[in-house]
Design an enzyme around this catalytic site. Structure first.
Site, PDB file in Angstrom:
ATOM      1  N   ASP A 116       0.834  -1.198   0.000  1.00  0.00           N
ATOM      2  CA  ASP A 116       0.000   0.000   0.000  1.00  0.00           C
ATOM      3  C   ASP A 116       0.872   1.253   0.000  1.00  0.00           C
ATOM      4  OD1 ASP A 116      -2.305  -1.440  -0.198  1.00  0.00           O
ATOM      5  OD2 ASP A 116      -3.088  -0.926   1.779  1.00  0.00           O
ATOM      6  N   TYR A 119      -1.931   4.865  -2.395  1.00  0.00           N
ATOM      7  CA  TYR A 119      -3.384   4.978  -2.213  1.00  0.00           C
ATOM      8  C   TYR A 119      -4.012   5.744  -3.363  1.00  0.00           C
ATOM      9  CZ  TYR A 119      -3.337   2.846   2.383  1.00  0.00           C
ATOM     10  OH  TYR A 119      -3.199   1.961   3.403  1.00  0.00           O
ATOM     11  N   ASN A 149      -3.248  -4.225  -1.238  1.00  0.00           N
ATOM     12  CA  ASN A 149      -4.530  -4.253  -1.936  1.00  0.00           C
ATOM     13  C   ASN A 149      -4.833  -2.944  -2.660  1.00  0.00           C
ATOM     14  OD1 ASN A 149      -4.785  -3.548   0.982  1.00  0.00           O
ATOM     15  ND2 ASN A 149      -6.860  -2.981   0.384  1.00  0.00           N
ATOM     16  N   HIS A 242      -9.805  -6.296   9.254  1.00  0.00           N
ATOM     17  CA  HIS A 242      -9.201  -7.277   8.333  1.00  0.00           C
ATOM     18  C   HIS A 242      -8.982  -8.646   8.973  1.00  0.00           C
ATOM     19  CE1 HIS A 242      -8.791  -4.024   5.540  1.00  0.00           C
ATOM     20  NE2 HIS A 242      -7.952  -3.357   6.312  1.00  0.00           N
ATOM     21  N   VAL A 270      -3.398  -3.727   8.280  1.00  0.00           N
ATOM     22  CA  VAL A 270      -4.091  -3.228   9.473  1.00  0.00           C
ATOM     23  C   VAL A 270      -3.413  -1.933   9.899  1.00  0.00           C
ATOM     24  CG1 VAL A 270      -4.682  -3.676  11.874  1.00  0.00           C
ATOM     25  CG2 VAL A 270      -4.770  -5.532  10.194  1.00  0.00           C
TER      26      VAL A 270
END
Length: 381
Positions: A116, A119, A149, A242, A270
């Site tokens: 990540d 973003y 993700n 999560h 997280v």
């Protein structure tokens, strides 16, 4: 070292000139380039150029494309001690800027990011602004990343996903025998570091699983007594956010890491900090890895504030605050981990622990051969 930069000029050359004195470049390397489109967005020309061989613990001055500003970076040492900064879920907020400023307040050798990055979530100009945000830091020290993700970005023109991530953040996957930029490994100063992909196939017959199996089999603990793994979705997590998202991957791959006596597994995803004891199969095991969640770099979604109660005895420290971690490996046997909480002025050291490499544990090494002959085929699958 690979230098990556982007130009608006589509005719610019992928050349890096470099040397050990300011303004004096006695070496030059030519690389490759790529570009991509997404809806109405067209990237600049993305250049990748590998330079070297380079001397360890040495400052090099360089410029890209034959002109422009001069940058400098310092190569990592060839032997211990070495210090890694670990930050996940970075983003580009005021908290991100605070985290990076705190990281920059003390020297380090290599920056590790377990997924990540920008973003952007499909808004491609945010990849450009992220690059500008991290350039003052990523131009001076090696940044090694794996995907999260928010880096997937499936768009009609590129149904395979990860187009921006793979185009902009090319990692040494080919050099480590991998066929995908989403998982790879590298060695630095007595440490073998494995970057795994939580969002690419990981089942037993998958390319990632087979690559990991082969990579671990080639590790020489006399050459690299420390082995670290980074991935995005945590395998162990007592935060309410999560829950269970890394469980399938854990069930598939955990035994490989355990048999290889991996020392530490870092995860993000997280948006909080949590440190576990050494674990294998949901139980304390002195020969399993230490698991650390460090997804608190400064993302725009905020912190994951709630934890499951009562606290698990496997979880030794947990806190929903932004910050960064540092792993200083002093020698073949011992390392010091510290987590630095952000505040208005300074990064406060909130959690610390001394770690001992499993490569020096006679108990753990003596049991490897016994476990290697035991079948775990039905383990929680």
């Amino acid at each position: 070292m690979r230098v990556t930069w982007i130009t608006d000029d589509k005719h610019a050359f992928s050349i890096v000139e470099y040397g050990t004195e300011k303004g004096k470049y006695d070496a030059k390397a030519r690389g490759e380039d790529t570009e991509y489109t997404s809806f109405k967005y067209s990237s600049g020309k993305i250049h990748y150029t590998k330079i070297g061989p380079l001397e360890p613990s040495t400052t090099y001055f360089y410029r890209c494309g034959g002109s422009g500003p001069e940058f400098s970076f310092k190569t990592p040492p060839s032997t211990f001690p070495i210090e890694f900064v670990v930050v996940g879920d970075l983003g580009q907020t005021e908290w991100t800027a605070s985290t990076l400023a705190h990281v920059d307040s003390e020297d380090y050798d290599v920056f590790l990011l377990p997924g990540d990055l920008s973003y952007a979530n499909g808004q491609q100009p945010l990849w450009d602004s992220f690059g500008r945000l991290v350039e003052p830091y990523a131009s001076r020290r090696p940044w090694m990343v794996t995907e999260g993700n928010h880096d997937i970005e499936i768009v009609p023109e590129h149904p395979q996903s990860f187009t921006a991530y793979n185009s902009r953040w090319l990692m040494p996957y080919e050099e480590s025998g991998s066929k995908s930029n989403l998982f790879y490994s590298f060695d630095v100063a007595g440490t073998h570091i494995i970057m795994l992909g939580s969002y690419t196939k990981f089942f037993v017959e998958s390319p990632q699983y087979k690559w990991l199996e082969s990579d671990l089999a080639q590790v020489n603990r006399k050459k690299t007594p420390w082995v670290l793994v980074l991935l995005h979705a945590p395998w162990y997590n007592t935060n309410t956010a999560h829950q269970g998202e890394g469980e399938s991957m854990r069930q598939t791959m955990e035994k490989l890491l355990y048999k290889a006596r991996v020392d530490v597994v870092f995860a993000g995803h997280v948006h909080a900090y949590e440190r576990f004891t050494r674990i294998y199969r949901n139980e304390h095991n002195p020969c399993g890895p230490v698991y650390i969640t460090i997804g608190d770099g400064g993302n725009r979604e905020g912190l994951a504030l709630e934890y499951l109660e009562p606290a698990s005895p496997l979880s030794l420290y947990r806190e929903p605050s932004f910050g960064h971690g540092r792993l200083r490996i002093l020698n073949e046997t011992h390392a010091y981990w510290s987590w630095h909480r952000n505040n208005d002025a300074d990064a406060l050291v909130a959690d610390t622990v001394w770690l001992e490499s499993l490569s020096t544990s006679k108990t753990c090494q003596n049991t490897v051969d016994e476990e290697a002959t035991t079948s775990f085929a039905n383990d929680e699958l």
